[in-house]
Design an enzyme around this catalytic site. Structure first.
Site, PDB file in Angstrom:
ATOM      1  CG  ASP A  70      44.460  36.824  33.993  1.00 55.42           C
ATOM      2  OD1 ASP A  70      44.365  36.088  34.761  1.00 55.42           O
ATOM      3  OD2 ASP A  70      43.695  38.107  33.891  1.00 55.42           O
ATOM      4  NE  ARG A 139      39.900  30.803  31.635  1.00 57.23           N
ATOM      5  CZ  ARG A 139      39.492  31.507  32.732  1.00 57.23           C
ATOM      6  NH1 ARG A 139      38.147  31.757  33.026  1.00 57.23           N
ATOM      7  NH2 ARG A 139      40.558  32.013  33.723  1.00 57.23           N
ATOM      8  CE  LYS A 169      43.698  31.766  35.739  1.00 53.25           C
ATOM      9  NZ  LYS A 169      44.017  33.110  35.122  1.00 53.25           N
ATOM     10  CG  HIS A 170      39.485  30.664  39.195  1.00 51.85           C
ATOM     11  ND1 HIS A 170      39.612  30.081  38.032  1.00 51.85           N
ATOM     12  CD2 HIS A 170      39.950  31.937  38.820  1.00 51.85           C
ATOM     13  CE1 HIS A 170      40.060  30.771  37.112  1.00 51.85           C
ATOM     14  NE2 HIS A 170      39.989  31.952  37.559  1.00 51.85           N
ATOM     15  CG  HIS A 182      34.186  37.458  34.641  1.00 55.02           C
ATOM     16  ND1 HIS A 182      34.473  36.326  34.520  1.00 55.02           N
ATOM     17  CD2 HIS A 182      35.546  38.304  34.683  1.00 55.02           C
ATOM     18  CE1 HIS A 182      35.841  35.984  34.393  1.00 55.02           C
ATOM     19  NE2 HIS A 182      36.609  37.465  34.488  1.00 55.02           N
ATOM     20  CG  ASP A 252      39.470  36.051  39.909  1.00 54.96           C
ATOM     21  OD1 ASP A 252      40.192  36.920  39.017  1.00 54.96           O
ATOM     22  OD2 ASP A 252      38.526  35.218  38.977  1.00 54.96           O
TER      23      ASP A 252
END
Length: 473
Positions: A70, A139, A169-170, A182, A252
């Site tokens: 990443d 991000r 992504k995502h 997460h 992922d």
């Protein structure tokens, strides 16, 4: 055993916390995966990364091994601490034109290839539509589909021809959530029409990207109750048919709680394959993942999987392999210092400086940093201020400085604390990641939004504060 080898070629795995143990090396050589994902925790420095990658490729030979990471820049970077990396996407998106983004992406890719990497899980193609999103935030390349489409396209163009594969992504979009996948399973309540007009747009616009990573998110409008990674309706009807994506689809990380809750690694992998994912990402290698490979192989032998979907992956992986050259011996011998162009830091500095959003007036006199985030790399912000030339206010400062770097939106009680402090004392408030909190503290004498906390950005912010105190900027 043959089935295990086939299943291994559908996996991208991390390495053990202690490095390449003899047991891991034996298993790896016997069942080489399609790829490996490395993190900053896995190597001491970039020469160590080169040695590690060379050993992994040696173990996998004669099979092709993709070595991934990443590397988005900013907060999500494995090179940070070893090289000056670009700031968060949100910072660049404020000011950078597409030529600049192509250049930054190309430099990043050339660096990666010369270290040994050939697959970067970037760029993020999520639209930052929920400003309190705790996992995407800075991000993202924009708050509108059109902005994201253009910036992501420029980044992918910079990767083209470098040997490093990109990964959007995502999918089908993680920008409209308030939960970090997460930690838990997010739900995006947007209607199908809204998803089509917003979330889907960047992925549809880049349907020819090398690869795509799924989101561990539930979209009730698409498939109620089913995380998209495990949804055949999303994986096939949306990604493949509606959006026309042609490249490799990878999950992922399947350890993330949005995917792993209530599932073994084997159950997660079988569900993802059943949705049509080409590759399974297990970021942490352990005995459970090894056993999961065996269980999935049994399902293949017993014909408990959709063989048509499973077999459709082969030509996509073959094309993916053929489109990206393994790093050459000449590249891997390049001196690490040669991987940074002479104008790299000056150009990034200029972009970061233009991207700063400043509100208010700089207090005169000495300043004291009363709160700052603990940084992963580089000096304290207080040291950056002193180095830049702002005098330390000592025990009786004219103003207090609070520098906050948090991807997670600040809680109301923290915002109330900041407001009370700024109302009682002249306060310089600096946002170095998710900067939304700055809008809620109008009492601060000076507010600076950088949307990034890399060491270079902290230096640029400190230099700008010096100029503001002088009344120059």
């Amino acid at each position: 055993m043959d089935a295990q080898r086939i299943v291994a070629r559908r996996m991208v795995i991390g390495i053990p916390p202690g490095g390449l143990t003899p047991a891991f090396e034996k298993d790896f050589a016997q069942f080489p995966p399609a790829g490996v994902i490395l993190f900053a925790r896995d190597f001491r420095d970039l020469e160590d990364a080169r040695r590690l990658i060379a050993r992994l490729r040696e173990l996998a030979a004669p099979r092709r091994l993709f070595v991934s990471l990443d590397e988005e820049g900013g907060w999500v970077s494995q090179l940070a601490g070893h090289m000056v990396v670009p700031p968060n996407a949100a910072t660049l998106a404020r000011v950078a034109d597409h030529d600049s983004l192509r250049w930054i992406a190309a430099v990043t890719a050339r660096r990666l290839h010369a270290v040994g990497f050939d697959w970067d899980f970037a760029p993020v193609a999520d639209v930052h539509s929920e400003l309190d999103n705790p996992v995407i935030g800075p991000r993202a390349w924009g708050t509108t589909p059109q902005q994201v489409v253009g910036n992501v396209g420029a980044w992918l163009a910079g990767l083209a021809g470098t040997g490093v594969a990109g990964c959007i992504k995502h999918a089908p979009g993680h920008g409209d959530t308030r939960t970090d996948s997460h930690l838990a399973l997010p739900v995006c309540e947007a209607s199908e029409a809204t998803l089509a007009a917003r979330e889907f747009v960047p992925f549809a616009a880049h349907a020819n990207a090398d690869s795509l990573m799924t989101a561990h998110v539930v979209y009730p409008a698409l498939d109620p109750g089913v995380p998209s990674t495990y949804s055949r309706r999303v994986g096939q009807d949306v990604l493949r048919k509606r959006l026309g994506f042609k490249g490799v689809v990878i999950t992922d990380a399947l350890e993330m709680q949005g995917a792993a809750a209530g599932r073994t690694p084997a159950e997660a992998g079988l569900a993802a394959l059943g949705a049509g994912c080409d590759l399974l990402l297990y970021a942490h290698w352990n005995e459970d993942v090894r056993r999961g490979r065996h269980t999935i192989a049994e399902a293949v032998v017993e014909q408990k999987i959709d063989r048509e979907l499973f077999d459709n992956t082969r030509p996509r992986l073959a094309k993916f392999d053929g489109d990206h050259a393994v790093p050459s011996a000449a590249e891997l011998a390049m001196p690490l210092e040669s991987l940074t162009p002479a104008d790299w830091v000056p150009r990034l500095t200029e972009l970061i400086d233009r991207a700063l959003i400043v509100t208010g007036t700089a207090p005169a006199g000495g300043w004291r940093v009363v709160e700052e985030t603990e940084w992963k790399h580089g000096p304290l912000f207080a040291d950056a201020l002193r180095t830049a030339g702002i005098p330390d206010g000592g025990a009786a400062p004219a103003a207090d400085v609070i520098a906050i770097s948090s991807r997670i939106p600040l809680k109301p009680e923290k915002i109330a604390e900041l407001r009370a402090h700024a109302a009682s004392r002249p306060t310089v408030l600096v946002g170095l990641q998710n900067d939304r909190f700055l809008d809620f503290v109008p009492e601060a004498a000076l507010r600076v939004s950088a949307a990034d906390c890399t060491p270079l950005t902290r230096e640029v912010v400190a230099a700008r504060l010096v100029m503001l105190r002088r009344g120059v900027a």
